[in-house]
Design a protein around this motif. Structure first.
Motif, short mmCIF file in Angstrom:
data_model
loop_
_atom_site.label_atom_id
_atom_site.label_comp_id
_atom_site.label_asym_id
_atom_site.label_seq_id
_atom_site.Cartn_x
_atom_site.Cartn_y
_atom_site.Cartn_z
N SER A 275 0.82 -1.14 -0.02
CA SER A 275 0.00 0.05 -0.05
C SER A 275 0.92 1.15 -0.01
CB SER A 275 -0.82 -0.07 1.11
OG SER A 275 -1.46 1.17 1.28
N ARG A 276 0.27 2.19 -0.62
CA ARG A 276 1.05 3.56 -0.77
C ARG A 276 1.11 4.20 0.49
NH1 ARG A 276 3.62 7.23 -3.57
NH2 ARG A 276 2.79 9.38 -3.83
N ASN A 277 0.26 3.74 1.45
CA ASN A 277 0.18 4.61 2.74
C ASN A 277 1.08 3.67 3.68
OD1 ASN A 277 -2.01 6.37 2.44
ND2 ASN A 277 -3.38 4.53 2.14
N ASP A 278 1.79 2.79 3.32
CA ASP A 278 2.66 2.06 4.24
C ASP A 278 4.37 2.00 3.68
OD1 ASP A 278 0.91 0.86 6.10
OD2 ASP A 278 0.35 -0.64 4.59
N ALA A 279 5.18 1.78 4.38
CA ALA A 279 6.53 1.78 4.10
C ALA A 279 6.81 0.27 3.55
CB ALA A 279 7.52 2.02 5.44
N HIS A 280 7.96 0.10 2.75
CA HIS A 280 8.26 -0.96 2.07
C HIS A 280 8.20 -2.18 3.33
CE1 HIS A 280 10.43 -4.11 0.44
NE2 HIS A 280 10.29 -3.64 -0.76
N PRO A 281 7.69 -3.27 3.03
CA PRO A 281 7.89 -4.49 4.22
C PRO A 281 9.16 -4.87 4.84
CG PRO A 281 6.44 -5.13 2.18
CD PRO A 281 7.17 -3.93 1.80
N LEU A 282 10.36 -4.39 4.08
CA LEU A 282 11.71 -4.57 4.66
C LEU A 282 11.63 -3.57 5.79
CD1 LEU A 282 14.76 -5.15 4.76
CD2 LEU A 282 15.02 -3.34 3.28
N PHE A 283 11.31 -2.58 5.93
CA PHE A 283 11.41 -1.64 7.00
C PHE A 283 10.66 -2.09 8.22
CE2 PHE A 283 12.20 1.26 3.65
CZ PHE A 283 13.53 1.45 3.90
N TYR A 284 9.42 -2.80 8.17
CA TYR A 284 9.01 -3.56 9.22
C TYR A 284 9.67 -4.73 10.00
CZ TYR A 284 4.70 -1.02 8.12
OH TYR A 284 3.73 0.04 7.70
N LYS A 285 10.53 -5.39 9.17
CA LYS A 285 11.35 -6.27 9.79
C LYS A 285 12.64 -5.43 10.63
CE LYS A 285 10.62 -9.61 5.82
NZ LYS A 285 11.09 -10.39 4.95
N LEU A 286 13.21 -4.46 9.93
CA LEU A 286 14.14 -3.71 10.47
C LEU A 286 13.89 -2.91 11.83
CD1 LEU A 286 15.81 -2.04 7.47
CD2 LEU A 286 17.07 -3.64 8.89
N LYS A 287 12.26 -2.64 11.97
CA LYS A 287 11.80 -2.12 13.14
C LYS A 287 12.04 -3.23 14.34
CE LYS A 287 7.52 -0.69 15.05
NZ LYS A 287 8.12 0.72 15.68
N ARG A 288 12.04 -4.38 14.17
CA ARG A 288 12.12 -5.24 15.16
C ARG A 288 13.57 -5.28 15.83
NH1 ARG A 288 10.02 -10.52 11.50
NH2 ARG A 288 7.83 -9.69 11.15
N ILE A 289 14.74 -4.85 14.85
CA ILE A 289 16.23 -4.68 15.45
C ILE A 289 16.09 -3.27 16.01
CG2 ILE A 289 18.26 -4.76 14.66
CD1 ILE A 289 17.71 -6.46 12.28
N PHE A 290 15.86 -2.09 15.12
CA PHE A 290 16.29 -0.86 15.70
C PHE A 290 15.53 -0.31 16.87
CE2 PHE A 290 18.34 -0.96 11.46
CZ PHE A 290 19.62 -0.63 12.05
N ASP A 291 13.86 -0.84 16.92
CA ASP A 291 12.88 -0.38 17.85
C ASP A 291 12.57 -1.53 18.75
OD1 ASP A 291 11.26 1.13 19.27
OD2 ASP A 291 9.48 1.06 17.64
N PHE A 292 13.49 -2.20 19.20
CA PHE A 292 13.29 -3.48 19.97
C PHE A 292 12.25 -3.11 21.13
CE2 PHE A 292 14.27 -6.10 23.75
CZ PHE A 292 14.11 -7.36 23.11
N TYR A 293 11.88 -1.97 21.82
CA TYR A 293 10.96 -1.76 22.83
C TYR A 293 9.75 -1.17 21.90
CZ TYR A 293 15.14 -1.74 25.64
OH TYR A 293 16.24 -2.10 26.30
N ASN A 294 9.69 -1.12 20.59
CA ASN A 294 8.40 -0.76 20.05
C ASN A 294 7.69 0.46 20.65
OD1 ASN A 294 6.57 -1.36 17.96
ND2 ASN A 294 4.97 -2.36 19.33
N ILE A 295 8.34 1.54 20.46
CA ILE A 295 7.97 2.84 20.88
C ILE A 295 7.53 3.67 19.84
CG2 ILE A 295 9.21 2.67 23.03
CD1 ILE A 295 10.80 5.16 21.99
N PHE A 296 8.21 3.31 18.67
CA PHE A 296 7.87 4.30 17.46
C PHE A 296 6.48 3.88 16.75
CE2 PHE A 296 12.43 5.01 18.02
CZ PHE A 296 12.47 6.47 17.89
N ALA A 297 5.72 4.56 16.35
CA ALA A 297 4.49 4.42 15.96
C ALA A 297 4.25 4.08 14.38
CB ALA A 297 3.45 5.27 16.30
#
Length: 297
Positions: A275-297
């Motif tokens: 979806s154009r409203n979403d980032a590329h799926p790759l970034f959701y995988k990277l989020k698990r690494i860089f945002d381990f605490y899941n604080i970024f919406a």
């Protein structure tokens, strides 16, 4: 919801640390109107106060809240070109990896950006991987981007055609002339293609209207819009037209994605899309690494 406007990286890191401890969500905003991904958060972090930039040695070093339009205007005064027509903040441009018609010659922000600083729960990181992430795992704070020699004159050639063989021929011909910009649109209602090509030299192109300038991508809404990844611009563009029959689609020659508008998402089955409203799926995988605490919406 609380809005904060930090003045420097130290403040940003403190806000992130506090949010982690209190288990609050942070959403990052600039001043542009280009945010597509919707998010729910407890804190909106605005980069509006991080707005300094400096042009030096055919480069611009800019804070994430710096105005792209102001950078472009100052670059013009130095006879330089900032290779984007984006009208928001530097952070927004990079967070979206926003393409423009100039991406034919200069690529996306990923291509003309040398480095990016961003703040995560782990501290500051300098890495271009954050470009296109839409704030999923960190706050962009500063970047260095290349500037280019400004053309003395730019000519735009435009033509509308409805024959697919003619479409192939025209795109291949225009591409060999090394365009500054090559934008292609498909109108599903008229079943026709509109070609817009800009050059720094004048050419005799039969059947084309000629003016000065570069084509502008105009999008009224992101509703029913999707991004499809492609590999062969001409063949993939036509393949999508044949199999999907979008009511509107556009692509920039030289960029490996096209933007497609359809009312039925199931028509996109078999394509690599999101979806154009979403980032590329790759970034959701990277989020698990860089945002381990899941604080970024």
């Amino acid at each position: 919801m609380i809005e904060v406007k930090p003045a420097d990286e130290k403040e940003i890191y403190q806000i992130i640390t506090d949010a982690k401890l209190s288990r609050q969500k942070i959403g990052i905003i600039g001043f542009g109107k280009h945010l597509r991904r919707e998010f729910k958060c407890d804190i909106t972090l605005s980069t509006i106060n991080l707005n300094n930039f400096e042009i030096k040695d055919n480069k611009v070093i800019a804070d994430s809240g710096a105005d792209v339009q102001k950078i472009r205007e100052e670059a013009i005064q130095k006879n330089l070109l900032f290779p984007s027509i984006y009208d928001g903040s530097v952070g927004g441009l990079l967070a979206l990896n926003e393409i423009s018609s100039l991406s034919t010659a200069f690529g996306t922000p990923w291509d003309f950006t040398e480095w990016v600083d961003f703040i995560t729960t782990f501290g500051k990181i300098r890495w271009r991987i954050v470009i296109g992430s839409q704030g999923l795992f960190g706050v962009i704070t500063k970047a260095t981007m290349k500037l280019y020699e400004r053309p003395k004159k730019v000519y735009i050639y435009e033509k509308e055609i409805d024959d697919k063989k003619e479409f192939k021929f025209q795109i291949r011909k225009l591409a060999t002339l090394k365009p500054l910009a090559l934008l292609v649109e498909y109108d599903g209602n008229k079943k026709s293609f509109k070609i817009h090509a800009s050059y720094t030299y004048e050419y005799e192109l039969e059947g084309y209207t000629k003016d000065e300038g570069v084509p502008i991508i105009s999008e009224v809404s992101d509703k029913n819009s999707y991004v499809i990844e492609i590999y062969d611009f001409i063949e993939d563009f036509l393949n999508i037209v044949d199999k999907v029959s979008p009511y509107y689609m556009y692509g920039i020659y030289g960029v490996n994605v096209v933007k497609v508008y359809v009312t039925d998402e199931t028509l996109l089955k078999g394509f690599n899309y999101y979806s154009r409203n979403d980032a590329h799926p790759l970034f959701y995988k990277l989020k698990r690494i860089f945002d381990f605490y899941n604080i970024f919406a």
